[in-house]
Design a protein around this motif. Structure first.
Motif, PDB file in Angstrom:
ATOM      1  N   ASP A 110      -0.690 -76.558 -59.454  1.00  0.00           N
ATOM      2  CA  ASP A 110      -0.438 -77.731 -60.462  1.00  0.00           C
ATOM      3  C   ASP A 110      -0.264 -79.146 -59.867  1.00  0.00           C
ATOM      4  N   PHE A 111      -1.137 -79.922 -60.136  1.00  0.00           N
ATOM      5  CA  PHE A 111      -0.966 -81.283 -59.452  1.00  0.00           C
ATOM      6  C   PHE A 111      -1.243 -82.412 -60.427  1.00  0.00           C
ATOM      7  N   THR A 112      -0.949 -81.934 -61.855  1.00  0.00           N
ATOM      8  CA  THR A 112      -1.260 -82.956 -62.876  1.00  0.00           C
ATOM      9  C   THR A 112      -0.138 -83.750 -63.149  1.00  0.00           C
ATOM     10  N   TYR A 113       0.834 -83.870 -62.161  1.00  0.00           N
ATOM     11  CA  TYR A 113       2.029 -84.891 -62.055  1.00  0.00           C
ATOM     12  C   TYR A 113       1.325 -86.200 -61.372  1.00  0.00           C
ATOM     13  N   ARG A 114       0.445 -86.043 -60.520  1.00  0.00           N
ATOM     14  CA  ARG A 114      -0.375 -87.034 -59.961  1.00  0.00           C
ATOM     15  C   ARG A 114      -1.346 -87.735 -60.882  1.00  0.00           C
ATOM     16  N   ARG A 115      -1.207 -89.233 -60.783  1.00  0.00           N
ATOM     17  CA  ARG A 115      -1.966 -89.814 -61.651  1.00  0.00           C
ATOM     18  C   ARG A 115      -3.325 -90.333 -60.823  1.00  0.00           C
TER      19      ARG A 115
ATOM     20  N   GLY B  91      -5.156 -84.935 -59.671  1.00  0.00           N
ATOM     21  CA  GLY B  91      -4.477 -84.760 -60.719  1.00  0.00           C
ATOM     22  C   GLY B  91      -5.365 -84.184 -61.693  1.00  0.00           C
TER      23      GLY B  91
ATOM     24  N   SER C 202      -7.289 -80.847 -60.815  1.00  0.00           N
ATOM     25  CA  SER C 202      -6.250 -79.680 -60.812  1.00  0.00           C
ATOM     26  C   SER C 202      -6.110 -79.452 -62.469  1.00  0.00           C
TER      27      SER C 202
END
Length: 478
Positions: A217-222, A226, A229
Motif C-alpha cells: 500500500d503506497f496510496t499515501y504517496r501523492r 501511489g 499502487s
C-alpha cells in the motif's frame, strides 16, 4: 624616426653599424618586467655569450645571496621511478631540457633560431619530469641582430597549474559522483524499490503462491507510484472477488443441479417397482417436472455465466429508457396470461429526452423484464403492476410496484442471493432463483443500485399494513 617616416635604402648603411646592448639600461627594465611573472630571462649577444640572467639581477636594497657549493640535484631512485610512472601515464614525448648556465647559449636551438632573426618556442621536460616552456626572440636594430632574449618558465610552475586544474576537475567529478550516487539511492528508494515490490507482489498474485496476496500500500504517496499502487490493489481485490464469486457460483450450481438429479435418479430407480398405472403416471410427472427444472436451471446458469464476460466486452452506449420501457411494457401487456395483470408506465421529473443512461439496452431490458415477471407472479388476479421512471439530478430512478403480499423483513437482502426463492403460492421448482441475482449483477455493472422494500399503508381498523412490494433501480444519467 618621426611619424610618417619609413626605413629607406639610404638607411641601409646604418644596419652594418655596431650598436652593442647597453646592459646598464636593459637590466633595470628587464628586472622590472620579469619579476612579477616569475619567469627567467636571459640575454645573449650575437655570439651566444650570456650577458644578463634575471636570476642574478639585484635592485637597490636587495639582500645579496651567494650560492654555496653546488650539490648533486639529480633525482633519487625513488623520484626517478615516480617520474617514469608519471611519464608513462602522461605519455610525455617532449624533448629533455638541460640548463646550460653560463655556457654558450647556442646550445639552445631556440637561441640559435633567434640569432638567425626568427622567433622560436619549445616545450621541454627537465630531469624531474617537470614541463618548461622556452621562448626566444631576436634583439634587432635596423634589421641587424644584436642578440637574443630567452624566456623560460620555472620548473614545476606549469605542472602546478595543470595539477591545480586537474584537482579542480577531480573535485568536481567527485562532487558530481556523490550527487549521482545520492540521486541513485534516492530514486532507488522512492521509485525503483516500490516499483520492484509492486512487481514482485503482482508476480506472486499471478502464481497465487498464497490464497490471498496483498499488494503493498503506497496510496499515501501523492504521486504516480501511489496511483499505481491503488490501481493494482483495486484490480487485485476485484480479481480475488471474482475468483471467489466463481468458486461460490460453481458450488451453488453444483448444489442446485444435484437436487433435481437426485430426484430423477430416485424416480428412475423406483419406476420398475411401480405396479399400478397411477404410480407410473405419478413417477413420470416427477421426471417431467425435474427435467423442466433442469432445463430452466441450465438456461439461467448459462445466462448468468455469460453475463460478466459480455458486459466487459461490450462498450456502453446511450440507452433511451423511454423507448426501452415502452417496448418492455407493451410486450408484457400483449402476451396473454390467465392472471389478467396489467402493467402501467409513467414518467416524472423531467422531459422525456432526459431519460438517457449509458449502458447496454438488452441487459437493462432483461432487468426490467425480470422485475415485471417477479411482480406479476406475486400480484393477485386482475391486479396491476406500476412502473414509474423519475428523473433526478444526476440519475434516473425506476420503481416497480405490485399489490402482492410484500417481502418478509428477514428476506429483504436474501432475495438477491443466487438460487434463493420464497414462493409459497407456487409449486416447488417453478423458479430457479437467479432472476433477481442476475438483475443486481447487471445494475451494479452499470454503476447503479437496486434495492427492495415494502409499500406501507394505514388502515382504520388494522393500522399499518403492507400494500405490496417495491423494487427501486437507480442508474447514473448521462
Amino acid at each position: 624616426m618621426q611619424a610618417g617616416e619609413s626605413y629607406g635604402p639610404q638607411d641601409e648603411a646604418l644596419s652594418g653599424l655596431e650598436f652593442p646592448i647597453n646592459l646598464e639600461r636593459v637590466a633595470p627594465v628587464l628586472r622590472r618586467l620579469i619579476q612579477p611573472t616569475r619567469t627567467q630571462a636571459r640575454i645573449y649577444d650575437k655570439d651566444g655569450a650570456l650577458q644578463i640572467d634575471s636570476r642574478n639581477l639585484y635592485g637597490r636594497g636587495d639582500v645579496l645571496r651567494f650560492d654555496l657549493i653546488p650539490v648533486d640535484d639529480r633525482p633519487t631512485r625513488l623520484e626517478r621511478a615516480w617520474i617514469a610512472i608519471k611519464n608513462w601515464f602522461g605519455r610525455s614525448s617532449y624533448p629533455p631540457y638541460r640548463d646550460l648556465g653560463p655556457e654558450n647559449g647556442k646550445g639552445y636551438p631556440e637561441v640559435v633560431q633567434a640569432l638567425a632573426g626568427q622567433k622560436a618556442s619549445a616545450v621541454r621536460v627537465n630531469d624531474r619530469g617537470e614541463i618548461i616552456l622556452l621562448v626566444a626572440v631576436p634583439i634587432q636594430r635596423f634589421r641587424a641582430v644584436r642578440g637574443a632574449l630567452l624566456l623560460s618558465t620555472q620548473g614545476g610552475e606549469i605542472d602546478s597549474a595543470v595539477a591545480s586544474e586537474r584537482l579542480q576537475v577531480l573535485l568536481l567529478f567527485c562532487a558530481l559522483g556523490a550527487v549521482m550516487v545520492l540521486l541513485s539511492v534516492l530514486l532507488a528508494r522512492t521509485i525503483a524499490g516500490p516499483v520492484r515490490r509492486l512487481a514482485d507482489a503482482a508476480e506472486m498474485v499471478r502464481r497465487r503462491i498464497k490464497s490471498r496476496e496483498e499488494i503493498p500500500d503506497f496510496t499515501y504517496r501523492r504521486d504516480e507510484i501511489g496511483e499505481l499502487s491503488g490501481a493494482l490493489r483495486e484490480m487485485t481485490n476485484s480479481l480475488y472477488s471474482r475468483i471467489e464469486a466463481i468458486e461460490s457460483f460453481a458450488a451453488d450450481v453444483a448444489h442446485e443441479l444435484k437436487n433435481p438429479l437426485t430426484s430423477l435418479r430416485s424416480a428412475v430407480e423406483t419406476m420398475p417397482l411401480a405396479r399400478t398405472p397411477e404410480s407410473r403416471t405419478r413417477l413420470l410427472g416427477v421426471i417431467e417436472h425435474d427435467v423442466r427444472r433442469l432445463d430452466r436451471l441450465i438456461s439461467d446458469v448459462s445466462d448468468a455465466s455469460r453475463l460478466d464476460a459480455e458486459l466487459q466486452r461490450q462498450d456502453a452506449v446511450p440507452v433511451d429508457l423511454v423507448r426501452l420501457l415502452h417496448t418492455v411494457t407493451t410486450v408484457a401487456n400483449e402476451v396473454r396470461r390467465d392472471d389478467g395483470v396489467t402493467i402501467t408506465l409513467a414518467f416524472e421529473g423531467g422531459p422525456l429526452n432526459s431519460f438517457v443512461v449509458p449502458g447496454h439496452d438488452s441487459r437493462l431490458g432483461q432487468v426490467i423484464d425480470n422485475l415485471i415477471e417477479n411482480a406479476r407472479s406475486f400480484s393477485p388476479a386482475n391486479g396491476r403492476v406500476r412502473i414509474t421512471a423519475k428523473r433526478l439530478r444526476n440519475a434516473v430512478e425506476i420503481t416497480v410496484d405490485d399489490d402482492g403480499p410484500g417481502i418478509a423483513p428477514e428476506a429483504m437482502e436474501r432475495i438477491f442471493e443466487r438460487f434463493y426463492t420464497d414462493r409459497p403460492h407456487q409449486g416447488f421448482g417453478q423458479n430457479s432463483g437467479l432472476g433477481l441475482s442476475i438483475s443486481r449483477q447487471i445494475i451494479e455493472a452499470h454503476g447503479g443500485r437496486i434495492r427492495a422494500e415494502n409499500r406501507m399503508g394505514v388502515s382504520e381498523h388494522e393500522g399499518p399494513r403492507v400494500l405490496g412490494a417495491r423494487f427501486v433501480v437507480r442508474l447514473p444519467a448521462m
